[in-house]
Design an enzyme around this catalytic site. Structure first.
Site, PDB file in Angstrom:
ATOM      1  N   LYS A  84       8.395 -13.747  11.929  1.00 55.59           N
ATOM      2  CA  LYS A  84       9.321 -13.784  10.791  1.00 55.59           C
ATOM      3  C   LYS A  84      10.663 -13.185  11.202  1.00 55.59           C
ATOM      4  O   LYS A  84      10.720 -12.022  11.609  1.00 55.59           O
ATOM      5  CB  LYS A  84       8.687 -12.979   9.640  1.00 55.59           C
ATOM      6  CG  LYS A  84       9.604 -12.743   8.469  1.00 55.59           C
ATOM      7  CD  LYS A  84       8.899 -12.030   7.333  1.00 55.59           C
ATOM      8  CE  LYS A  84       9.875 -11.631   6.257  1.00 55.59           C
ATOM      9  NZ  LYS A  84       9.269 -10.830   5.199  1.00 55.59           N
ATOM     10  N   ILE A 354       3.654  -3.190   2.424  1.00 56.42           N
ATOM     11  CA  ILE A 354       2.942  -2.748   3.634  1.00 56.42           C
ATOM     12  C   ILE A 354       3.794  -1.709   4.358  1.00 56.42           C
ATOM     13  O   ILE A 354       3.286  -0.728   4.891  1.00 56.42           O
ATOM     14  CB  ILE A 354       2.576  -3.957   4.521  1.00 56.42           C
ATOM     15  CG1 ILE A 354       1.524  -4.809   3.788  1.00 56.42           C
ATOM     16  CG2 ILE A 354       2.047  -3.517   5.886  1.00 56.42           C
ATOM     17  CD1 ILE A 354       1.171  -6.117   4.458  1.00 56.42           C
TER      18      ILE A 354
HETATM   19  C1  FAD Z   1       1.379 -10.808  -5.854  1.00 57.67           C
HETATM   20  C2  FAD Z   1       1.460  -9.844  -4.707  1.00 57.67           C
HETATM   21  C3  FAD Z   1       2.027 -10.248  -3.488  1.00 57.67           C
HETATM   22  C4  FAD Z   1       2.152  -9.340  -2.432  1.00 57.67           C
HETATM   23  N1  FAD Z   1       2.770  -9.720  -1.265  1.00 57.67           N
HETATM   24  C5  FAD Z   1       3.039  -8.789  -0.329  1.00 57.67           C
HETATM   25  C6  FAD Z   1       3.739  -9.116   0.864  1.00 57.67           C
HETATM   26  O1  FAD Z   1       4.084 -10.267   1.117  1.00 57.67           O
HETATM   27  N2  FAD Z   1       4.002  -8.124   1.736  1.00 57.67           N
HETATM   28  C7  FAD Z   1       3.618  -6.845   1.525  1.00 57.67           C
HETATM   29  O2  FAD Z   1       3.937  -5.958   2.319  1.00 57.67           O
HETATM   30  N3  FAD Z   1       2.884  -6.526   0.443  1.00 57.67           N
HETATM   31  C8  FAD Z   1       2.601  -7.454  -0.473  1.00 57.67           C
HETATM   32  N4  FAD Z   1       1.874  -7.115  -1.571  1.00 57.67           N
HETATM   33  C9  FAD Z   1       1.297  -5.786  -1.670  1.00 57.67           C
HETATM   34  C10 FAD Z   1       0.033  -5.725  -0.833  1.00 57.67           C
HETATM   35  O3  FAD Z   1      -0.868  -6.734  -1.235  1.00 57.67           O
HETATM   36  C11 FAD Z   1      -0.633  -4.369  -0.987  1.00 57.67           C
HETATM   37  O4  FAD Z   1       0.296  -3.372  -0.738  1.00 57.67           O
HETATM   38  C12 FAD Z   1      -1.762  -4.218  -0.027  1.00 57.67           C
HETATM   39  O5  FAD Z   1      -2.653  -5.273  -0.117  1.00 57.67           O
HETATM   40  C13 FAD Z   1      -2.479  -2.916  -0.246  1.00 57.67           C
HETATM   41  O6  FAD Z   1      -3.380  -2.991  -1.304  1.00 57.67           O
HETATM   42  P1  FAD Z   1      -4.331  -1.746  -1.494  1.00 57.67           P
HETATM   43  O7  FAD Z   1      -5.139  -1.586  -0.258  1.00 57.67           O
HETATM   44  O8  FAD Z   1      -3.513  -0.607  -1.952  1.00 57.67           O
HETATM   45  O9  FAD Z   1      -5.251  -2.175  -2.722  1.00 57.67           O
HETATM   46  P2  FAD Z   1      -6.478  -3.200  -2.815  1.00 57.67           P
HETATM   47  O10 FAD Z   1      -6.342  -4.346  -1.900  1.00 57.67           O
HETATM   48  O11 FAD Z   1      -6.602  -3.509  -4.277  1.00 57.67           O
HETATM   49  O12 FAD Z   1      -7.728  -2.368  -2.346  1.00 57.67           O
HETATM   50  C14 FAD Z   1      -8.355  -1.437  -3.191  1.00 57.67           C
HETATM   51  C15 FAD Z   1      -9.658  -0.989  -2.548  1.00 57.67           C
HETATM   52  O13 FAD Z   1     -10.235   0.033  -3.343  1.00 57.67           O
HETATM   53  C16 FAD Z   1     -11.601  -0.237  -3.544  1.00 57.67           C
HETATM   54  N5  FAD Z   1     -12.034   0.349  -4.809  1.00 57.67           N
HETATM   55  C17 FAD Z   1     -11.406   0.323  -6.004  1.00 57.67           C
HETATM   56  N6  FAD Z   1     -12.151   0.943  -6.942  1.00 57.67           N
HETATM   57  C18 FAD Z   1     -13.263   1.383  -6.312  1.00 57.67           C
HETATM   58  C19 FAD Z   1     -14.430   2.079  -6.737  1.00 57.67           C
HETATM   59  N7  FAD Z   1     -14.628   2.433  -8.010  1.00 57.67           N
HETATM   60  N8  FAD Z   1     -15.387   2.345  -5.820  1.00 57.67           N
HETATM   61  C20 FAD Z   1     -15.233   1.984  -4.514  1.00 57.67           C
HETATM   62  N9  FAD Z   1     -14.145   1.322  -4.065  1.00 57.67           N
HETATM   63  C21 FAD Z   1     -13.189   1.022  -4.956  1.00 57.67           C
HETATM   64  C22 FAD Z   1     -11.668  -1.759  -3.542  1.00 57.67           C
HETATM   65  O14 FAD Z   1     -12.984  -2.194  -3.272  1.00 57.67           O
HETATM   66  C23 FAD Z   1     -10.703  -2.089  -2.417  1.00 57.67           C
HETATM   67  O15 FAD Z   1     -11.370  -1.979  -1.190  1.00 57.67           O
HETATM   68  C24 FAD Z   1       1.685  -8.021  -2.603  1.00 57.67           C
HETATM   69  C25 FAD Z   1       1.055  -7.649  -3.788  1.00 57.67           C
HETATM   70  C26 FAD Z   1       0.946  -8.539  -4.836  1.00 57.67           C
HETATM   71  C27 FAD Z   1       0.286  -8.110  -6.115  1.00 57.67           C
END
Ligand code: FAD
Length: 512
Positions: A84, A354
């Site tokens: 990119k 990210i």
């Molecule tokens: C529409 C959209 C587009 C995006 N596009 C981009 C992009 O292009 N570039 C970028 O940098 N970022 C992007 N992001 C952001 C990116 O997706 C997130 O920052 C990244 O995926 C991190 O997510 P996370 O790990 O914080 O949460 P999640 O992926 O939601 O993970 C949460 C984790 O917690 C666990 N969990 C939750 N509750 C419990 C429980 N009670 N017991 C046990 N485990 C639990 C789940 O199982 C999971 O493993 C985007 C986000 C959205 C919404």
């Protein structure tokens, strides 16, 4: 006799809650930087799953990969990645407009004065092309060309310092990091957390209890549980600052589609009636999504807008996502540090999430506590995190606010909304005199801001007076020279697909 250090108060037991991108990035980074005896335990629930999007990055990810000593071709291959050079913004300033926010430098600064001042003077006199002609990334991206920096290029050649990031499959990225972390001793437990136990004396988190009854205790907890914020919010009631009035999109539909041609070396963002659509090319498919404001379009209508604007055939039904733009009031509260969506969310317009995970980890490394959890460290962490989030927020608001579009209620709202003073001041300075200053360690550079401000049709009343030190012919010659150098460098770059085929082509048959 050499005695055992009885005063060792280093943290020895960390629990990461969540196994999405944030959880596994945290696990991979912490197992790399912490002392050998520190236990790291990650808990994730297959039933809850991950958000599963997040496929475009920014160049800063190179330093994360360096920390992990990741082999780039292997990494790209295993995540079906592509490269990119920036983001193409279509229909943002006006319907029909297109500009690229390219990573890296812009033109060539002269006598301490940024290139855009000279460009502005030349452009006003009809002696310069659009700004994009003076940036390697911006010119190469729409032509579909890509290469990494050439080791044999002259030091001052644009080819010697090509700034780039990746697109990758979010699921494969998490799996890649999981393999990395587990190989280095991180323990993973699959299960749903049902209860969070607090220490009665100080309210710190003591342990989490799974549905199975297993109790997992820790000294430091990293909350990577996603939007809900299982520890930081549900257990510690930290509070959330809502920014929806400035960034009105609150939902998205996401759907992959078949690829119809070679992958473009850029993310595409196309403004739509109530938000914008992303297009992220991977080796095996193309990721798409419509980020929209639910106040301005119904969910069904938004899904149909997305499906009617895909390059290829949809691979499955679109997936809905709901979010509230903003941030936790504190990112670090007691012994819980919220990283990833648990800490807050700003829409993916500039692919910053990210990066925010990565910078939170780097900050945590620098301010890593002992078992005493000095509040001074916590306060510093929060102060820096808030600053970083607010500056990114302003940059995102800029894209919506600086538009000439009034064709839908959504764009009319964006163009007339009140904006934060921090952004107001930056815009006023730039419009008045072309000046711009990057504040402290804010993420986006002057070049990024300038490209987006010009791309969004912000007009300057004046440029820096020192750009008038060149005579007319000198100015023309300077600007033409920069353009020629950039154009010839771009000609020397191979097609993006050819670069991938040569260095990091994935095995398509390996895709589940
Ligand atoms: C529409 C959209 C587009 C995006 N596009 C981009 C992009 O292009 N570039 C970028 O940098 N970022 C992007 N992001 C952001 C990116 O997706 C997130 O920052 C990244 O995926 C991190 O997510 P996370 O790990 O914080 O949460 P999640 O992926 O939601 O993970 C949460 C984790 O917690 C666990 N969990 C939750 N509750 C419990 C429980 N009670 N017991 C046990 N485990 C639990 C789940 O199982 C999971 O493993 C985007 C986000 C959205 C919404």
């Amino acid at each position: 006799m050499i005695g055992v250090d009885m005063t060792d108060n280093r943290i020895g037991n960390i629990v990461i809650v969540g196994g999405g991108t944030a959880g596994w990035m945290s696990a991979a980074a912490l197992c790399r930087i912490l002392h050998r005896d520190c236990k790291i335990h990650l808990i994730e629930s297959d039933e809850i799953g991950t958000v599963g999007v997040g496929e475009a990055t920014v160049p800063h990810i190179a330093s994360f990969n360096k920390l992990l000593e990741i082999n780039e071709p292997e990494f790209v291959r295993q995540t079906q990645g592509t490269f990119k050079l920036g983001i193409q913004f279509n229909d943002w300033g006006r319907v029909g407009d297109s500009y690229v926010h390219g990573f890296g430098s812009l033109g060539h600064d002269l006598s301490g004065i940024a290139f855009h001042h000279y460009w502005h003077r030349a452009y006003a006199a009809g002696a310069a092309k659009d700004l994009g002609a003076y940036s390697l990334n911006t010119l190469a991206a729409p032509q579909g060309r890509f290469m990494v920096s050439a080791a044999d290029a002259r030091k001052d050649s644009p080819l010697a310092q090509i700034a780039y990031a990746y697109h990758f499959d979010a699921g494969l990225y998490a799996q890649y990091l999981r393999r990395y972390a587990e190989a280095r001793g991180v323990k993973r437990t699959e299960g749903k957390i049902q209860q969070v136990l607090l220490r009665p004396n100080d309210g710190f988190v003591d342990a989490v209890v799974l549905e199975s009854g297993e109790r997992i205790s820790g000294e430091l907890f990293i909350d990577c549980s996603g939007f809900r914020g299982l520890l930081i919010e549900d257990a510690l009631h930290t509070g959330y600052e809502d920014w929806t009035h400035w960034l009105p999109c609150d939902r998205a539909w996401a759907v992959p589609c078949t690829k119809v041609g070679p992958p473009t070396p850029y993310t595409r963002s196309t403004a739509r009636g109530a938000g914008w659509q992303w297009r992220i090319p991977l080796q095996h498919r193309t990721g798409n999504g419509y980020v929209y404001s639910s106040r301005h379009i119904s969910d069904d209508e938004a899904a149909s807008v997305l499906l009617s604007h895909l390059d290829g055939e949809a691979l499955g039904a679109p997936r809905p996502l709901k979010f509230t733009t903003g941030r936790r009031k504190k990112f670090w509260n007691k012994n819980v540090v919220a990283i990833g969506l648990a800490g807050g969310f700003m829409e993916p317009l500039e692919s910053t999430s990210i990066h925010l995970i990565q910078s939170a980890l780097s900050r945590l490394g620098l301010l890593f506590p002992t078992r005493e959890f000095s509040p001074v460290l916590t306060d510093q962490f929060n102060e820096q995190s808030i600053f970083e989030h607010e500056r990114i927020r302003d940059f995102l608001i800029l894209h919506y606010y600086a538009t000439e579009r009034r064709d839908t209620a959504f764009w009319a709202y964006c163009a007339s909304m009140d904006i934060p003073d921090t952004l107001k001041n930056k815009l006023a300075l730039f419009k008045d005199s072309g000046r711009f200053f990057r504040e402290g360690e804010e993420m986006f550079t002057v070049v990024s801001w300038v490209q987006v401000m010009i791309g969004q049709r912000i007009e300057l009343a004046a440029h820096h007076p020192m750009a008038d030190n060149l005579s007319g012919p000198e100015l023309r010659e300077f600007v033409e020279h920069v353009e020629k150098v950039i154009a010839s460098c771009v000609q020397a770059m191979p097609p993006h697909q050819a670069f991938i085929d040569r260095h990091c082509r994935a095995d398509y048959t390996q895709i589940p």
